[in-house]
Design a protein around this motif. Structure first.
Motif, PDB file in Angstrom:
ATOM      1  N   ALA A 210       0.821  -1.220   0.000  1.00 43.76           N
ATOM      2  CA  ALA A 210       0.000   0.000   0.000  1.00 43.76           C
ATOM      3  C   ALA A 210       0.850   1.263   0.000  1.00 43.76           C
ATOM      4  N   ILE A 211       2.170   1.107   0.175  1.00 44.94           N
ATOM      5  CA  ILE A 211       3.052   2.269   0.291  1.00 44.94           C
ATOM      6  C   ILE A 211       3.484   2.777  -1.083  1.00 44.94           C
ATOM      7  N   ASP A 212       3.364   4.086  -1.276  1.00 46.78           N
ATOM      8  CA  ASP A 212       3.922   4.773  -2.436  1.00 46.78           C
ATOM      9  C   ASP A 212       5.118   5.575  -1.922  1.00 46.78           C
ATOM     10  N   TRP A 213       6.319   5.053  -2.142  1.00 45.60           N
ATOM     11  CA  TRP A 213       7.516   5.675  -1.583  1.00 45.60           C
ATOM     12  C   TRP A 213       7.801   7.035  -2.216  1.00 45.60           C
ATOM     13  N   GLU A 214       7.475   7.180  -3.476  1.00 45.14           N
ATOM     14  CA  GLU A 214       7.766   8.439  -4.163  1.00 45.14           C
ATOM     15  C   GLU A 214       6.948   9.591  -3.584  1.00 45.14           C
ATOM     16  N   ASP A 215       5.649   9.330  -3.356  1.00 50.37           N
ATOM     17  CA  ASP A 215       4.773  10.376  -2.798  1.00 50.37           C
ATOM     18  C   ASP A 215       4.738  10.343  -1.276  1.00 50.37           C
ATOM     19  N   ARG A 216       5.395   9.350  -0.694  1.00 49.16           N
ATOM     20  CA  ARG A 216       5.318   9.130   0.756  1.00 49.16           C
ATOM     21  C   ARG A 216       3.852   9.112   1.200  1.00 49.16           C
ATOM     22  N   SER A 217       3.132   8.165   0.646  1.00 48.39           N
ATOM     23  CA  SER A 217       1.711   8.041   0.956  1.00 48.39           C
ATOM     24  C   SER A 217       1.339   6.563   1.070  1.00 48.39           C
ATOM     25  N   MET A 218       0.174   6.316   1.667  1.00 53.89           N
ATOM     26  CA  MET A 218      -0.359   4.961   1.787  1.00 53.89           C
ATOM     27  C   MET A 218      -1.860   4.993   1.584  1.00 53.89           C
ATOM     28  N   LYS A 219      -2.400   3.959   1.006  1.00 56.08           N
ATOM     29  CA  LYS A 219      -3.845   3.808   0.872  1.00 56.08           C
ATOM     30  C   LYS A 219      -4.336   2.959   2.036  1.00 56.08           C
ATOM     31  N   VAL A 220      -5.257   3.505   2.820  1.00 54.73           N
ATOM     32  CA  VAL A 220      -5.800   2.772   3.962  1.00 54.73           C
ATOM     33  C   VAL A 220      -7.305   2.600   3.780  1.00 54.73           C
ATOM     34  N   ILE A 221      -7.828   1.551   4.401  1.00 59.27           N
ATOM     35  CA  ILE A 221      -9.263   1.287   4.388  1.00 59.27           C
ATOM     36  C   ILE A 221      -9.815   1.686   5.748  1.00 59.27           C
TER      37      ILE A 221
END
Length: 285
Positions: A149-160
């Motif tokens: 779920a981690i996007d290292w480039e944007d430093r983001s994660m998708k959570v439910i």
């Protein structure tokens, strides 16, 4: 149809609807306790006075919020039973939530947060504290997170989040560093974001995904080492929201980051921060 049969059907329906397993677990407990109290009656035998008497027996020792949570079970199940045609009237329709005082979430100041950080001893502990504090996620959201779920480039994660709603959360450079150190320290193939420190023979010598209880225990362990009392993951979420507020983030933005469905829920934080109130006093007086 008996109460136990109704619960089984209700649970199946709500599982298909994607209801939170934590909500269903809470309702299941209330179903069991009510049946233990009144017996496994037919649905039509249950009336308002019976429900009210059951709730009243523990009302003196329960917080209003706990009493309201018990009521949610009756409201949900009997509303469903009426809709499905299993009963001719809803005995829980007259239930009114108890009057609850306004609860102000507790937050940690920046000094306490830094003390907590300095008390971490392993990459796992550092990563857990950073994820909770810099994303503002609920503990259930973190427990379900996958490494993918981690996007290292944007430093983001998708959570439910609640209601099976997906949202994007963000984390800091410091959080990214500790997550990478933590992943580099792991030798397992588990896809969960956080895994147990213990390995299990039944899992082929692999760790298991870290549960909510285990995540909470690790945070408590760090807090004890730091000498700070009453620290828990949701308090880190409150601290995250307060930090945003103190740095002039609009409530609508904080609402989006926290995954609140109603702005009124987020607005509580506007009444929370003493530091923010002091800043505004100095600005306007």
């Amino acid at each position: 149809m008996k109460l136990s049969e109704a619960w089984t059907l209700y649970e199946q329906d709500r599982q298909l609807d994607g209801y939170s397993p934590y909500t269903l677990k809470s309702y299941k407990l209330q179903s069991r306790l009510f049946i233990e109290h009144v017996g496994d009656l037919e649905l039509e035998e249950v009336d308002f006075r019976m429900i009210k008497a059951y709730l009243a027996k523990d009302a003196a020792r329960l917080k209003p919020s706990s009493l309201a949570n018990r009521m949610k079970y009756f409201k949900a199940v009997f509303k469903w039973a009426l809709y499905e045609g299993y009963i001719s009237h809803n005995p829980a329709a007259k239930l009114r939530d108890p009057k609850m005082g306004k609860r102000v979430p507790k937050a940690m100041n920046e000094e306490s947060i830094e003390t907590l950080r300095e008390s971490c001893e392993t990459p796992l502990e550092h990563a857990i504290i950073e994820v909770f504090f810099t994303t503002g996620c609920r503990i259930g959201e973190v427990a379900r997170l996958q490494r993918g779920a981690i996007d290292w480039e944007d430093r983001s994660m998708k959570v439910i989040g609640k209601g099976d709603k997906e949202r994007e959360v963000y984390f800091t450079v410091k959080c990214a560093i500790w997550l990478k150190k933590y992943f580099n320290s792991r030798k397992d193939t588990n896809t969960s974001l956080f895994v147990t420190e213990r390995k299990y023979k039944s899992e082929g010598g692999q760790p298991r995904p870290m549960s909510i209880a285990q995540l909470r225990w690790v945070v408590k362990r760090i807090a004890r080492r730091a000498g700070i009392e009453n620290v828990y993951p949701h308090k880190l979420r409150h601290s995250y929201a307060t930090h945003l507020l103190n740095n002039d983030a609009p409530l609508e933005v904080i609402q989006s980051f926290l995954g609140h469905s109603k702005l009124e829920t987020t607005r509580i934080y506007a009444e929370l921060s003493g530091e923010r109130r002091r800043q505004l006093y100095k600005k306007y007086f």
